[in-house]
Every structure is written in structure tokens, then in C-alpha cells.
Design an enzyme around this catalytic site. Sequence first.
Site, PDB file in Angstrom:
ATOM      1  N   GLU A 254     -43.056  88.298  88.544  1.00 43.88           N
ATOM      2  CA  GLU A 254     -42.574  88.706  87.225  1.00 43.88           C
ATOM      3  C   GLU A 254     -43.143  90.091  86.995  1.00 43.88           C
ATOM      4  O   GLU A 254     -44.337  90.266  86.744  1.00 43.88           O
ATOM      5  CB  GLU A 254     -43.055  87.703  86.177  1.00 43.88           C
ATOM      6  CG  GLU A 254     -42.241  87.750  84.889  1.00 43.88           C
ATOM      7  CD  GLU A 254     -42.654  88.891  83.985  1.00 43.88           C
ATOM      8  OE1 GLU A 254     -41.974  89.950  84.027  1.00 43.88           O
ATOM      9  OE2 GLU A 254     -43.628  88.740  83.253  1.00 43.88           O
ATOM     10  N   CYS A 288     -43.782  93.364  78.905  1.00 45.29           N
ATOM     11  CA  CYS A 288     -42.808  93.699  79.950  1.00 45.29           C
ATOM     12  C   CYS A 288     -41.383  93.697  79.425  1.00 45.29           C
ATOM     13  O   CYS A 288     -40.530  94.419  79.941  1.00 45.29           O
ATOM     14  CB  CYS A 288     -42.946  92.738  81.135  1.00 45.29           C
ATOM     15  SG  CYS A 288     -42.782  90.994  80.685  1.00 45.29           S
TER      16      CYS A 288
END
Length: 486
Positions: A254, A288
Site C-alpha cells: 500500500e 496517502c
Amino acid sequence: MSSYFTDLAQQYIDGEWRPGTGSWDIIDFNPYDGEKLASITIAAVEEIDQAYQAAARAQKQWAATNPYARRAVFEKALRLIEEREAEITEAIIAELGGTHLKAGFELHLAKEFLRESIQWALRPEGKILPSPVDGKENRVYREPVGVVGVISPFNFPFLLSIKSVAPALALGNGVVLKPHQNTPIVGGTLVAKIFEDAGLPGGLLNVVVTDIAEIGDAFIEHPIPKVISFTGSDKVGRHVATVCASLFKRSVLELGGNSAIVVLDDADIDYAVDAAVFSRYVHQGQVCMAANRVLVDRSIADAFTEKFVAKVRTLKSGDPRDPGTIIGPVINSQQAESLSATVEQAIAEGATALVHGATTDNLVEPSVLTGVPADSALLRQEVFGPVAFLIPFDGEEEAVRIVNDTPYGLSGAVHTGDVERGVAFAKQIDTGMFHVNDGTVHDEPLVPFGGEKHSGIGRLNGETTLEAFTTLKWISVQHGRSGFPF
């Protein structure tokens, strides 16, 4: 100050709390005021091996344990987090510079993911599949992979450690967790303490606080872990993926993002402003999924920009211990310096700063930039902080092109008065996740979370977690006798 920073400033290996044997100490600082929170002697390569060996030894018996008994550990862990919420909140504020709002957001999600992990102990199911061979029974067993290595980041360390650690354990695996050096307690040893107090057998979960300058690639190269779950930058993720592939390990990555929130000409402007400001500035933009880029149809750009800038100016920057603070410090001085350089580079390239936030130590106030040249590299990279780029566009086709013009593809959002128009827009974006009439920052236990392009490989949450931390084994049984050609 929470006792966590004195009690948990150690390695946790094979059920024991002990110092590392590495050649220096990691100093854990409060990013807002520079207070020294803890000093931890780092783990050396020898401790990495000991941690993995412990996990491998403990895992066999754990996998054979009745899943209802395994489930009880996670039920207690959830109760402990609820009981200790005030202390954990204090630790998040001190170690991360997270605000009260951010700490509440992180703890809420961590509890939701732990609730889901309670069920994972009972979730794996086998199958009996038909065979073209008479008398053959094909059994397919879903089994734990064995040992999982988890590397967690500094921005949501408690949540993102639990998000991999808890389901991996619930599914019958052992785990070795390496938290980020800036968040060794909240992202590492605090998680270990909760599971230890919840009754998890010693050796199953190990936490090594260390640095690649000391251990190199030992954490990911070690022969025991079969899966590495990594959350962090695409640069490091590329290296993790390369090493794992060369050793036939599975990696779940990720990585970073460069998300956009898009405001079409029929959007509710006030609502879109609220969504965009949250999507860019939550946890100082150190997310993110944060909306680096705010795209607005030119026909409503003036009205949107005026309201967006006005709202950003109301965001209170300062001490994260103050419940009214929205913008706390970024994690360290390197991040602060990089963000200041980004703003100055954009201005040097011809951008206009509608809001030009000051930087004082690690406190970076919000900035809003418009007129960044379309060919600027800044529009294609991740900016991990409170800096927003406003970009006008003419029509949906141009908006789609701009949104996709980045090597990343993690999240995004579109605002429109027509939901199906929004869905049709979302389908054209090269991204793992996209949201209609909402913000860009979302995570839920049951939906597949992950990105495309440089934003990662694989997914977590829901059934994808099952795929990440288990493997399939085919055992056939021949009832009667097979015939062989020789």
C-alpha cells in the site's frame, strides 16, 4: 505523559521485553515541541532472526488451536483498546503530532478493523471440488501462510499496524512487526502490549524497532516470512517488491498517492469545499489518500476558490494537544523542509499562492496554490503535507485526462448533482478507489483497499485480506483404485 514511552521502549521478541543489541539508539521525539519521549536501542540482524524463529515456532500450535479460542484473544484486545482509549489518544498526539480529531479518527477505524478480525478466526472455509476421475475426492484447504512480516508507516501507525497484524494472527499466522522509526511505540510496541495483555501466546507477535542502516534487507530477505505487508513510499515499495519477487515471497504493498478531488459544474459548491478541505488537510495532509489536487470546472472556479480559501484560512494551526487545533506538526524536520521547498518551487515556476502558510520548526501552516504550470513535476508527485493545488478545467474530458496524468492511482473523488454522472466519471479514472460526492480519505473493513500503478500491489480488507494472509492446498483422495498406464 503516558507511561507507554517509558514502559514500552524496548524490543518485544519471543514473549519477552528486552533491549536491542544494535549499534545505536533511536530517539523518539514529540514532533511539536521536540520533547524526548523515549530512547530505544535498535534491533540487530540477530534479533530479526530470533523474532522470525519465535513466530515460526509459535505459529504451528496457534494454527492448530480451536478458532473459537483464538477469537477470544481479539475480543479481549478490542476491550483493552476501548478501556485505554484516553492513554492511546495521548500517545498518538505526543508521538505523531496528531490532533484530537485525528486520534479519534484513527482509533475509530482501528476498533472497526479489530472487530472484523474477531470474525476472521472463523472465516476460512475449505471446498470439495468435483473430479473427472471416478472415485476421486478433491479437497481444497485454506491454510495460514505461516509467518507474515509487517512494515507500518508513521502517519496512521496504530491503525495500519493493526490492519495487517490482527487479521494475519486471527487467520492462524505468526507475525513480526517493524514499525516506522518515528513511531516505534504507537505503531509497534503498544500493539504488542495490547495483544500480550489480551492473552496472545508468547512468540506469535514480535516487534522489532530497527533501521535499515543496521539490518539492511534482513527483515524482508529472511527465509521464514512468506508474505511481507508494507505500507509506505513507492520508492521503498519498489525495492520491497523486487526483493520479495526474487525470493518467491508474496508482497502486499500500500504505497503513495496523488489523489484528486474533482468538482463538476453541477456540484453543490459549499459541500464540495468542505469535502476538499478535509481531503487535503486531515492530519496535516500526511495521508496517502489525501487530495493533492483540487480540480474545479472553470464555470464555477471563482466561486469555489473564494470559499475554499476562506475555509482554509479558518484552520487553526498549533499545539495538537489543544482540542481546537486542526493543523498540527508534520512528523519531522525533513518533511517540513521538503514542503517549504515545494511551495517555493511552485511559486518560482509561476504559481500564485492564495494562501502562503509559514513554517516554524515542524509546524507547516496550510498553503493554497493556483496557476501551477500544467507540465510541472509537482502535479504528478505525492505531496505529503498541507499544500493544495487548485486546477481549473474545461469539461469532463479534460478533467479525466488531468486526473490520470500521474504515475499514482490510489483514491479520488468527484462532486456532481447527478450520481450516475459521477459513477460514469469514476469508471474512467485509473485508480483502485474512487468516491462520488464525498472525500478522498476512506477506509472500511469490508471493501478492497489498494491502488493501481505506483500506488501498490494487492488489496487488503474483506475477502482480499483472506487472500493476502492464507494459501490454498489441494489434497485429493482416491476412493478405490486408480488405473495407471504402466
